[in-house]
Motif scaffolding. Structure first.
Motif, PDB file in Angstrom:
ATOM      1  N   ASP A   9       5.847  19.358 -55.441  1.00 19.90           N
ATOM      2  CA  ASP A   9       6.184  18.155 -54.937  1.00 19.90           C
ATOM      3  C   ASP A   9       7.433  17.830 -53.998  1.00 19.90           C
ATOM      4  OD1 ASP A   9       4.008  17.257 -56.633  1.00 19.90           O
ATOM      5  OD2 ASP A   9       5.376  16.166 -58.212  1.00 19.90           O
ATOM      6  N   ARG A  12       6.339  19.066 -50.536  1.00 16.72           N
ATOM      7  CA  ARG A  12       5.407  18.458 -49.929  1.00 16.72           C
ATOM      8  C   ARG A  12       6.267  17.090 -49.443  1.00 16.72           C
ATOM      9  NH1 ARG A  12       0.820  19.238 -48.033  1.00 16.72           N
ATOM     10  NH2 ARG A  12      -0.491  17.592 -49.118  1.00 16.72           N
ATOM     11  N   THR A  13       6.959  16.807 -50.125  1.00 20.18           N
ATOM     12  CA  THR A  13       7.851  15.539 -49.705  1.00 20.18           C
ATOM     13  C   THR A  13       8.451  15.791 -48.786  1.00 20.18           C
ATOM     14  OG1 THR A  13       7.887  14.725 -52.101  1.00 20.18           O
ATOM     15  CG2 THR A  13       9.525  13.997 -50.447  1.00 20.18           C
ATOM     16  N   ASP A  48       4.994  24.515 -45.406  1.00 16.78           N
ATOM     17  CA  ASP A  48       3.735  23.646 -46.484  1.00 16.78           C
ATOM     18  C   ASP A  48       2.510  24.353 -45.754  1.00 16.78           C
ATOM     19  OD1 ASP A  48       2.852  21.504 -47.877  1.00 16.78           O
ATOM     20  OD2 ASP A  48       2.146  20.942 -45.995  1.00 16.78           O
ATOM     21  N   ARG A  52       0.063  26.549 -48.273  1.00 11.88           N
ATOM     22  CA  ARG A  52      -1.312  25.953 -48.631  1.00 11.88           C
ATOM     23  C   ARG A  52      -2.286  27.099 -48.306  1.00 11.88           C
ATOM     24  NH1 ARG A  52      -2.601  21.995 -45.396  1.00 11.88           N
ATOM     25  NH2 ARG A  52      -0.870  21.708 -44.250  1.00 11.88           N
ATOM     26  N   TYR A  87       1.834  26.682 -55.293  1.00 10.96           N
ATOM     27  CA  TYR A  87       1.059  25.891 -54.958  1.00 10.96           C
ATOM     28  C   TYR A  87      -0.398  26.112 -55.259  1.00 10.96           C
ATOM     29  CZ  TYR A  87       3.321  23.413 -50.748  1.00 10.96           C
ATOM     30  OH  TYR A  87       4.154  22.727 -50.128  1.00 10.96           O
ATOM     31  N   ASP A 163      -4.820  20.990 -54.736  1.00  6.29           N
ATOM     32  CA  ASP A 163      -3.537  20.581 -55.349  1.00  6.29           C
ATOM     33  C   ASP A 163      -3.917  20.751 -56.944  1.00  6.29           C
ATOM     34  OD1 ASP A 163      -1.172  19.541 -56.715  1.00  6.29           O
ATOM     35  OD2 ASP A 163      -1.381  17.940 -55.089  1.00  6.29           O
TER      36      ASP A 163
END
Length: 567
Positions: A9, A12-13, A48, A52, A87, A163
């Motif tokens: 989180d 990702r933020t 990020d 991923r 992740y 996710d």
């Protein structure tokens, strides 16, 4: 925005709100020895995307909760693989990569960790994967694991990431502690542990998004990974990374990075500051500007007042201020930091006894953390000023050791005698509280007990260091052995150079130990520079040194027993 419940989180933020901001950069010395790579910054969006991409490959190859070994040299690929595990909901297991020139020495620990963790996958780079056949010769069981080279995965694979919905109680990674290579212990750290401790570090070290971190610490060690990499990712400020070996070969590189990038935070164990004082010449100091340095943290081993003073004096002309020194205390079992600060105040120190060395305070317990000093045998709390074992409780304390229920119960679920307060983590460290400050006195298991008298080994080691100029600072081990039915003191010391008279060094060591500690050293061994066993953070491994002594495996220059000495 809501507070993150996991490191996933969190990143990702940052990717959504500051995706183009600089995040991490790995600097390497070029042919001329100068650092390069300032144009190769990874942004939060880059990290990020890479996370991923790796996570999608992991989700195809692994099940949630499985363990993955990370075999990487220091660098951005290592960080991306660590984040990729998070992740994917896979438990990361950071370890040092095998040294192709020393596989016989480096593979046993890797094998022991793989066996203990029950890893299913190995993440690495294409160059390391290409030498896997060499690894299989030493560790044939590794052939059965799934190997993934993350540096060649196509970024288009990121579209396949799902996710996993990670929460605070989910395990993020296993931090294997330094110690015996035969029985490594994996500390189980959750996302909640990491977020809580990162928040404390941010507040107590006065960190914000304007900070700039300059770090050389090993990324496989808790201080390097959590303090040097995850903390910048938590807060959202840039961090420049340097290989530990590049720092050790030329310590000025670390300080040059502060000058070049206007660094505000960085640090390491006590020995790093001593190394800078010894190796950076007066001419080189004239090229440095350390005036932007706001937090110089010092932890992971006994902190020495004279080290802090020497560093501050040596680099004062460069703009370094003594009040930015930030002594702190922590351990992997408590995620990282337990006590520290206060910020922008000169460190304070005390002595256990008039003839002993100054012990530097490691700050006050951080908010939400409780520190108790307890008699390790009676389990009764000790009053202020008395030495005992340091016990810790709070949200940063880890879940326990991986697949070791008995050791977890003993270490992580302690209660003081006659009290229901707890549970507490037994750190195995000795210390005392005074005026709200924690003073660390040494390791419980390292105590030297001769004829019923207890001696802290680092006190003896400090005496030995000062006995002769040829003895290398921070490279002495003192321990006791049961020989001939009696506990005997053994001293092992690295020497800086060979142009010396060994007999004179032996004499000076023995005389100093008798004068300051009323002890006779049964045997003194002088060994070659760089050969004493140390942890990844630079702490002396006394038990490993003792084991090497017993196996006659030390790189000895000269040795002398008590009955051979003329003292």
């Amino acid at each position: 925005m809501p507070s993150p419940v996991s490191l996933v989180d969190m990143l990702r933020t940052h990717a959504a709100t500051q995706g183009r901001d600089r995040s991490l950069c790995f600097l390497e010395p070029g042919e001329d020895g100068r650092l390069s790579g300032d144009d190769r910054w990874s942004t939060y969006g880059d990290l990020d995307l890479k996370a991923r991409t790796i996570a999608a490959a992991l989700q195809d190859a692994s099940r949630r909760g499985e363990r993955a070994l990370l075999l990487y040299p220091p660098g951005i690929e290592y960080v991306a693989a660590f984040l990729g595990c998070l992740y994917a909901g896979v438990v990361a297991v950071p370890i040092y990569p095998p040294d192709p020139m020393r596989l016989n020495r480096t593979m046993p620990r890797i094998q022991a960790i793989e066996k203990d963790a029950g890893a299913a996958t190995i993440l690495t780079t294409e160059p390391i994967l290409s030498m896997s056949e060499m690894v299989f010769e030493h560790a044939p069981e590794f052939r059965q694991l799934q190997w993934i080279a993350t540096d060649v995965l196509p970024e288009t694979a990121a579209a396949g990431w799902k996710d996993p919905g990670i929460g605070a109680r989910d395990v993020a990674f296993l931090q294997y502690t330094s110690g015996s290579t035969g029985k490594p212990k994996g500390v189980v750290l959750t996302h909640g542990n990491l977020l809580h401790n990162s928040g404390l570090i941010q507040r107590y070290m006065a960190i914000d998004k304007e900070s700039v971190c300059i770090i050389w610490l090993p990324p496989y060690h808790d201080m390097g990974l959590i303090g040097g990499i995850l903390q910048p990712l938590y807060t959202g400020y840039p961090c420049a990374l340097l290989s530990p070996m590049d720092f050790l070969r030329k310590p000025i590189r670390w300080l040059q990075m502060f000058t070049q990038l206007k660094g505000t935070i960085g640090g390491g164990p006590n020995f790093a500051y001593d190394l800078c004082v010894r190796k950076v010449t007066p001419e080189e100091r004239e090229t440095l500007d350390l005036s932007t340095w706001k937090t110089a943290f010092n932890g992971a081993e006994p902190i020495r007042r004279d080290t802090l003073e020497r560093f501050a004096d040596a680099f004062a002309p460069c703009g370094f201020r003594p009040e930015v020194m930030f002594p702190c205390y922590g351990l992997a079992e408590a995620t990282l930091m337990v006590s520290g600060g206060p910020h922008f105040q000169k460190p304070i120190s005390r002595r256990l006894d008039p003839s002993g060395p100054d012990i530097v305070a490691c700050g006050c317990p951080l908010e939400g953390q409780t520190i108790l000093i307890v008699d390790p045998e009676s389990l009764e709390p000790r009053p202020e000023g008395e030495v005992g074992e340091i016990w810790v409780s709070g949200p940063s304390v880890a879940e326990g050791y991986w697949n070791r229920p008995e050791e977890t119960q003993t270490t992580f679920h302690a209660f003081p005698k006659g009290s229901k307060d707890g549970p507490f983590l037994r750190t195995g460290d000795l210390g005392f509280l005074h005026g709200g400050q924690l003073f660390v006195a040494g390791r419980l298991k390292d105590l030297v007990v001769i004829r019923g008298m207890k001696h802290h080994p680092h006190d003896i080691e400090r005496t030995v260091e000062k006995a002769h100029e040829s003895i290398r600072p921070g490279c002495v081990a003192a321990f006791s052995l049961d020989l001939e039915g009696e506990e005997r003191l053994i001293i092992v010391a690295e020497i800086e150079r060979r142009d010396h008279v060994a007999e004179r060094i032996h004499t000076e060591i023995r005389a100093a130990v008798v004068r300051h500690h009323s002890l006779q050293a049964y045997e003194v061994l002088l060994i070659n520079a760089g050969s004493i066993p140390k942890t990844s953070s630079g702490k002396i491994q006394r038990h490993a040194c003792k084991s090497s002594f017993q196996k006659d495996a030390l790189d000895i220059v000269s040795r002398m027993k008590m009955n051979e000495a003329n003292v």
